[in-house]
Motif scaffolding. Sequence first.
Motif, PDB file in Angstrom:
ATOM      1  N   ALA A  78      22.366  35.159 -14.425  1.00  0.00           N
ATOM      2  CA  ALA A  78      21.723  34.172 -15.284  1.00  0.00           C
ATOM      3  C   ALA A  78      22.632  32.967 -15.520  1.00  0.00           C
ATOM      4  O   ALA A  78      22.184  31.810 -15.480  1.00  0.00           O
ATOM      5  N   THR A  79      23.902  33.234 -15.764  1.00  0.00           N
ATOM      6  CA  THR A  79      24.856  32.148 -16.006  1.00  0.00           C
ATOM      7  C   THR A  79      24.934  31.210 -14.815  1.00  0.00           C
ATOM      8  O   THR A  79      24.954  29.980 -14.969  1.00  0.00           O
ATOM      9  N   ALA A  80      24.960  31.783 -13.614  1.00  0.00           N
ATOM     10  CA  ALA A  80      25.025  30.953 -12.402  1.00  0.00           C
ATOM     11  C   ALA A  80      23.778  30.085 -12.262  1.00  0.00           C
ATOM     12  O   ALA A  80      23.871  28.905 -11.906  1.00  0.00           O
ATOM     13  N   LYS A  81      22.625  30.665 -12.546  1.00  0.00           N
ATOM     14  CA  LYS A  81      21.367  29.906 -12.458  1.00  0.00           C
ATOM     15  C   LYS A  81      21.331  28.786 -13.498  1.00  0.00           C
ATOM     16  O   LYS A  81      20.850  27.683 -13.230  1.00  0.00           O
ATOM     17  N   LEU A  82      21.828  29.064 -14.698  1.00  0.00           N
ATOM     18  CA  LEU A  82      21.838  28.057 -15.765  1.00  0.00           C
ATOM     19  C   LEU A  82      22.843  26.948 -15.478  1.00  0.00           C
ATOM     20  O   LEU A  82      22.577  25.769 -15.764  1.00  0.00           O
ATOM     21  N   GLU A  83      23.989  27.302 -14.912  1.00  0.00           N
ATOM     22  CA  GLU A  83      24.973  26.285 -14.532  1.00  0.00           C
ATOM     23  C   GLU A  83      24.390  25.336 -13.493  1.00  0.00           C
ATOM     24  O   GLU A  83      24.641  24.125 -13.516  1.00  0.00           O
ATOM     25  N   LYS A  84      23.582  25.882 -12.612  1.00  0.00           N
ATOM     26  CA  LYS A  84      23.007  25.097 -11.518  1.00  0.00           C
ATOM     27  C   LYS A  84      22.114  23.966 -12.036  1.00  0.00           C
ATOM     28  O   LYS A  84      22.045  22.887 -11.431  1.00  0.00           O
ATOM     29  N   VAL A  85      21.425  24.197 -13.173  1.00  0.00           N
ATOM     30  CA  VAL A  85      20.548  23.142 -13.722  1.00  0.00           C
ATOM     31  C   VAL A  85      21.252  22.311 -14.793  1.00  0.00           C
ATOM     32  O   VAL A  85      20.655  21.411 -15.377  1.00  0.00           O
ATOM     33  N   GLY A  86      22.521  22.622 -15.058  1.00  0.00           N
ATOM     34  CA  GLY A  86      23.285  21.831 -16.014  1.00  0.00           C
ATOM     35  C   GLY A  86      23.005  22.169 -17.468  1.00  0.00           C
ATOM     36  O   GLY A  86      23.167  21.309 -18.355  1.00  0.00           O
ATOM     37  N   ALA A  87      22.603  23.404 -17.748  1.00  0.00           N
ATOM     38  CA  ALA A  87      22.338  23.811 -19.134  1.00  0.00           C
ATOM     39  C   ALA A  87      23.640  23.883 -19.920  1.00  0.00           C
ATOM     40  O   ALA A  87      24.709  24.168 -19.373  1.00  0.00           O
ATOM     41  N   ASP A  88      23.537  23.637 -21.220  1.00  0.00           N
ATOM     42  CA  ASP A  88      24.697  23.679 -22.116  1.00  0.00           C
ATOM     43  C   ASP A  88      25.000  25.137 -22.471  1.00  0.00           C
ATOM     44  O   ASP A  88      24.419  25.699 -23.396  1.00  0.00           O
ATOM     45  N   LEU A  89      25.932  25.721 -21.758  1.00  0.00           N
ATOM     46  CA  LEU A  89      26.232  27.146 -21.942  1.00  0.00           C
ATOM     47  C   LEU A  89      26.869  27.439 -23.295  1.00  0.00           C
ATOM     48  O   LEU A  89      26.860  28.584 -23.752  1.00  0.00           O
ATOM     49  N   THR A  90      27.415  26.429 -23.961  1.00  0.00           N
ATOM     50  CA  THR A  90      28.000  26.668 -25.283  1.00  0.00           C
ATOM     51  C   THR A  90      26.923  26.973 -26.320  1.00  0.00           C
ATOM     52  O   THR A  90      27.221  27.480 -27.395  1.00  0.00           O
ATOM     53  N   ASN A  91      25.671  26.671 -26.016  1.00  0.00           N
ATOM     54  CA  ASN A  91      24.571  26.937 -26.942  1.00  0.00           C
ATOM     55  C   ASN A  91      23.722  28.130 -26.492  1.00  0.00           C
ATOM     56  O   ASN A  91      22.630  28.338 -27.028  1.00  0.00           O
TER      57      ASN A  91
END
Length: 356
Positions: A78-91
Motif C-alpha cells: 500500500a505504501t508503495a502504491k501511495l508513494e507512486k501517486v504522491g500521497a502525503d504519507l505523514t497523514n
Amino acid sequence: MSSFNEVIFNSSPKKNGYRFPAEWAKHEATWLSWPHKEASWPGKLETIYEPYCQFIKIIAEGEKVRINVNDEATKAFATAKLEKVGADLTNIEFYFQPTNDAWCRDHGPAFLLNAEGSKKAVVDWGYNAWGDKYPPYDLDDVIPTKIAHHFELPLYNPDIVMEGGSVEFNGAGTILTTTACLLNENRNPHLNKEQIEQYLLEFYGAEQVLWLGDGIVGDDTDGHIDDITRFVNEDTVLTVVESNPLDENYLLLQENLEALKAMRLLNGKPLNIVKLPMPSPVIHEDTRLPASYANFYIANSAVIVPTFRDVNDKIALEIIQGVFPDRKVVGIDSTDIIWGLGSFHCLSQQEPALLK
C-alpha cells in the motif's frame, strides 16, 4: 415481562447523549480497509489501486487517513502504491486489523459524538455481507470493536445487522433510508419496520426516519441509500434521476423523487431537492453495474465524486460543486472500481473530530 424498549434500549447512545454527526461535519480521520480480495474485482484488482490511491491522496490533504491492513506485506504494498501517486504519507496511518473485503462504509465503525462534542463512542452493528451474499465476513464484522478497543472508546453492540451505506443523515435528527434494504428478510427478519426504526433512532441518536423505496439496478446491497439520495446540508438532498424513460432505473427513481417531495423534516419543512443525472449504463461482462454520481464522499477539504467516462460526468460535478461552495469537488474515474459494485462512499467511513 419486560417490553422490547426496556430490553434493547436501557442504555442506548441516545439516552447517553450521543448522536451520529453529518458527513460534512469536521473529521478527525477517514477509515478505509485496503482492497485485497480478487473475487470482488475479478480480473481488475490491480487496476483499481491507482484511482483508489488518488482518492486517499485527496482525503489526506485535509485529514488523517486510517487504513486497516492485513499484515506488513500489505502495508508495504500500500505504501508503495501511495508513494507512486504522491500521497502525503505523514497523514496516513496503518492498523494491523485483517479484513475480508474493502467496503469500510458497511463494516467499519459508526462513530458518535456526545452533545458537547467532547467525547466519542462507537457502534458495532452486526455485519453479514449484505444478507450472507459474500462469505466469509467474520474479520469485517469485528472491525468496529477492534477500533473501539484500540482507542479505548465506549462501545455499543445493538446485535442487529445494519450497514453504513443504508443510512443517510442530515445532522439535525433525520435519517433517510430504504425499505428495499432495511426491510429485506436477509438482514433482520425477526424485526418489523417500527422496531428497526427504534434501533436507528436510539443507536444513531436521531428523532425521525424517512423511508424511500428501491435502490438502483445492479446494486447488490438490496438498495443502499448512498447510491440514490444524499443529504448535503440539514434540509437539502441531492437525488439521482434517470432521463431516459426506457432505462430500467427510470420509474424507480421517479418514485423516489415523488416520495422525497412528500417528506417533511422535523421542523415541518419540505426537503430542498436538487436533481443529479445518472451516467449512461455501465456494463461489464454483461452485468449492469451500480454506477451513480451519488456515491460521493465528503472529506474535510474536498468532495470526491466517482466518474464514468460519460457525457454526464461534467454536469454532475458542476451540480455537486454548486451545493458544496466551501469545498473543492474532485472527480476520479471509477469505471474499474465500480466493477466491485461500489465506489468511494462505499469504501470509506468518517471519524468525526472532537469539538472541544
